[in-house]
Design a protein around this motif. Sequence first.
Motif, PDB file in Angstrom:
ATOM      1  N   ASP A 234       1.040  -1.240  -0.076  1.00  0.00           N
ATOM      2  CA  ASP A 234      -0.049  -0.122  -0.093  1.00  0.00           C
ATOM      3  C   ASP A 234       1.145   1.150   0.067  1.00  0.00           C
ATOM      4  O   ASP A 234       1.889   1.544   0.975  1.00  0.00           O
ATOM      5  CB  ASP A 234      -0.768   0.034   1.126  1.00  0.00           C
ATOM      6  CG  ASP A 234      -1.909   0.945   1.323  1.00  0.00           C
ATOM      7  OD1 ASP A 234      -1.577   2.187   0.612  1.00  0.00           O
ATOM      8  OD2 ASP A 234      -2.771   1.063   2.074  1.00  0.00           O
TER       9      ASP A 234
ATOM     10  N   CYS B 237       1.132   3.099   3.209  1.00  0.00           N
ATOM     11  CA  CYS B 237       1.619   2.688   4.686  1.00  0.00           C
ATOM     12  C   CYS B 237       2.970   2.778   4.871  1.00  0.00           C
ATOM     13  O   CYS B 237       4.065   2.421   4.170  1.00  0.00           O
ATOM     14  CB  CYS B 237       1.173   0.949   4.139  1.00  0.00           C
ATOM     15  SG  CYS B 237       1.919  -0.064   5.461  1.00  0.00           S
TER      16      CYS B 237
ATOM     17  N   HIS C 243      -0.929  -4.571  -5.586  1.00  0.00           N
ATOM     18  CA  HIS C 243      -1.651  -3.562  -4.660  1.00  0.00           C
ATOM     19  C   HIS C 243      -2.426  -4.280  -3.518  1.00  0.00           C
ATOM     20  O   HIS C 243      -3.326  -5.242  -3.809  1.00  0.00           O
ATOM     21  CB  HIS C 243      -2.309  -2.722  -5.495  1.00  0.00           C
ATOM     22  CG  HIS C 243      -1.597  -2.170  -6.536  1.00  0.00           C
ATOM     23  ND1 HIS C 243      -0.546  -1.300  -6.359  1.00  0.00           N
ATOM     24  CD2 HIS C 243      -1.477  -2.519  -8.050  1.00  0.00           C
ATOM     25  CE1 HIS C 243      -0.012  -0.715  -7.493  1.00  0.00           C
ATOM     26  NE2 HIS C 243      -0.429  -1.513  -8.631  1.00  0.00           N
ATOM     27  N   TYR C 244      -2.143  -3.850  -2.293  1.00  0.00           N
ATOM     28  CA  TYR C 244      -3.477  -4.203  -1.244  1.00  0.00           C
ATOM     29  C   TYR C 244      -3.975  -2.801  -0.930  1.00  0.00           C
ATOM     30  O   TYR C 244      -3.746  -2.515   0.440  1.00  0.00           O
ATOM     31  CB  TYR C 244      -2.648  -4.678   0.024  1.00  0.00           C
ATOM     32  CG  TYR C 244      -3.556  -5.750   0.560  1.00  0.00           C
ATOM     33  CD1 TYR C 244      -4.948  -5.643   0.961  1.00  0.00           C
ATOM     34  CD2 TYR C 244      -3.105  -6.912   1.260  1.00  0.00           C
ATOM     35  CE1 TYR C 244      -5.885  -6.178   1.732  1.00  0.00           C
ATOM     36  CE2 TYR C 244      -3.789  -7.684   2.020  1.00  0.00           C
ATOM     37  CZ  TYR C 244      -5.351  -7.656   2.419  1.00  0.00           C
ATOM     38  OH  TYR C 244      -6.165  -8.090   2.934  1.00  0.00           O
ATOM     39  N   ALA C 245      -4.573  -2.066  -1.937  1.00  0.00           N
ATOM     40  CA  ALA C 245      -5.163  -0.911  -1.352  1.00  0.00           C
ATOM     41  C   ALA C 245      -6.549  -0.908  -1.129  1.00  0.00           C
ATOM     42  O   ALA C 245      -7.442  -1.359  -2.145  1.00  0.00           O
ATOM     43  CB  ALA C 245      -4.767   0.156  -2.883  1.00  0.00           C
ATOM     44  N   THR C 246      -6.777  -0.383  -0.104  1.00  0.00           N
ATOM     45  CA  THR C 246      -8.281  -0.574   0.331  1.00  0.00           C
ATOM     46  C   THR C 246      -8.948   0.699   0.611  1.00  0.00           C
ATOM     47  O   THR C 246     -10.244   0.911   0.752  1.00  0.00           O
ATOM     48  CB  THR C 246      -8.329  -1.431   1.783  1.00  0.00           C
ATOM     49  OG1 THR C 246      -7.587  -0.895   2.785  1.00  0.00           O
ATOM     50  CG2 THR C 246      -7.917  -2.827   1.511  1.00  0.00           C
TER      51      THR C 246
ATOM     52  N   SER D 178      -5.234   5.603  -1.644  1.00  0.00           N
ATOM     53  CA  SER D 178      -4.134   4.418  -1.833  1.00  0.00           C
ATOM     54  C   SER D 178      -4.602   3.885  -3.165  1.00  0.00           C
ATOM     55  O   SER D 178      -3.799   3.340  -4.012  1.00  0.00           O
ATOM     56  CB  SER D 178      -4.566   3.157  -0.733  1.00  0.00           C
ATOM     57  OG  SER D 178      -3.954   3.808   0.533  1.00  0.00           O
ATOM     58  N   ARG D 179      -6.111   3.770  -3.347  1.00  0.00           N
ATOM     59  CA  ARG D 179      -6.331   3.037  -4.544  1.00  0.00           C
ATOM     60  C   ARG D 179      -6.176   4.052  -5.764  1.00  0.00           C
ATOM     61  O   ARG D 179      -5.490   3.465  -6.771  1.00  0.00           O
ATOM     62  CB  ARG D 179      -7.969   2.823  -4.600  1.00  0.00           C
ATOM     63  CG  ARG D 179      -8.359   1.960  -5.597  1.00  0.00           C
ATOM     64  CD  ARG D 179      -9.817   1.715  -5.484  1.00  0.00           C
ATOM     65  NE  ARG D 179     -10.610   0.936  -6.824  1.00  0.00           N
ATOM     66  CZ  ARG D 179     -10.154  -0.446  -7.039  1.00  0.00           C
ATOM     67  NH1 ARG D 179      -9.639  -1.064  -6.007  1.00  0.00           N
ATOM     68  NH2 ARG D 179     -10.854  -0.922  -8.000  1.00  0.00           N
TER      69      ARG D 179
ATOM     70  N   THR E  36       0.277  -5.311   5.384  1.00  0.00           N
ATOM     71  CA  THR E  36       1.206  -4.819   4.347  1.00  0.00           C
ATOM     72  C   THR E  36       2.430  -4.324   5.058  1.00  0.00           C
ATOM     73  O   THR E  36       2.187  -3.938   6.293  1.00  0.00           O
ATOM     74  CB  THR E  36       0.583  -3.824   3.414  1.00  0.00           C
ATOM     75  OG1 THR E  36       0.015  -2.616   4.225  1.00  0.00           O
ATOM     76  CG2 THR E  36      -0.466  -4.503   2.525  1.00  0.00           C
TER      77      THR E  36
END
Length: 265
Positions: A102, A105, A132-135, A139-140, A221
């Motif tokens: 992210d 992060c 990506h671990y964008a939530t 971040s997305r 992450t």
Amino acid sequence: MPPRILAALSVSLLLFACAPTASDQSVRQTLREHPDMVLDALSERKGELFALVVAGQQENQDAQRQAKQAEELKKPLTPAVDPARAVRGPAGAQTLIVVYSDFLCPYCAQGAKTLKDFMARHPDSVRVLFKHYATDDLSRQTALLYEALAAQDPQLAFAFHDAVFAAQREVEQAGEPALYALAVKLGANVPRLKKDLKDPALAKRIDDDVAEARAFGIEGTPTFVINGVSVRGAAPIGEFEDVLRQVSRGGGEEAPCDTCNKKKP
């Protein structure tokens, strides 16, 4: 003395030897009646108590990590590798690291530095696929910009990756304008960037990354998957080397540190 009496005495002595002493029993009884005495004693050694708790937590985490990695060595994780995506490092590298990260992060920023050092140690044998671990929304959006820039030029995306992590606080404060300013500064083709950002395939790519991470049981992450074995969190470089030793050919031999070998006489 009759045998029965000897046997009875022997049992009595054995029971007496195994039983707590009277002083032990009295201490235990006192502590049951006055638990505040224990708290008073512990409060005088808070530093040592805290150190014990931290050490216990670390031992537990290490044990869980080692168990997870042992499981993955037997049954490696299998991230999807789309040839259309930007991959950093030589195409023929034997070791593939898939990163679930992210951009906003702080631990991911630290992990990115460690990964950069790790790649510098292995310039010819390691390549990296950034996922990506964008939530959340910002971040997305950052992830979408990375993928849109990668569609223009992978090197542009890698430069954006490094720049965002370096300016993480500024991006969090200024939001999307700071992201676009970075992209323009790096030389992005703005009309094409605007067009690619609307591509639903890029949005789906990010959704697929998050779904894949969750399917692997990844809950935080950064997470790095090295040839199927995970390093979870902003781990020190030594853990990367340890996993590389385990997954490299020849099992258990020293990891092929390219730059280290060049330094040897």
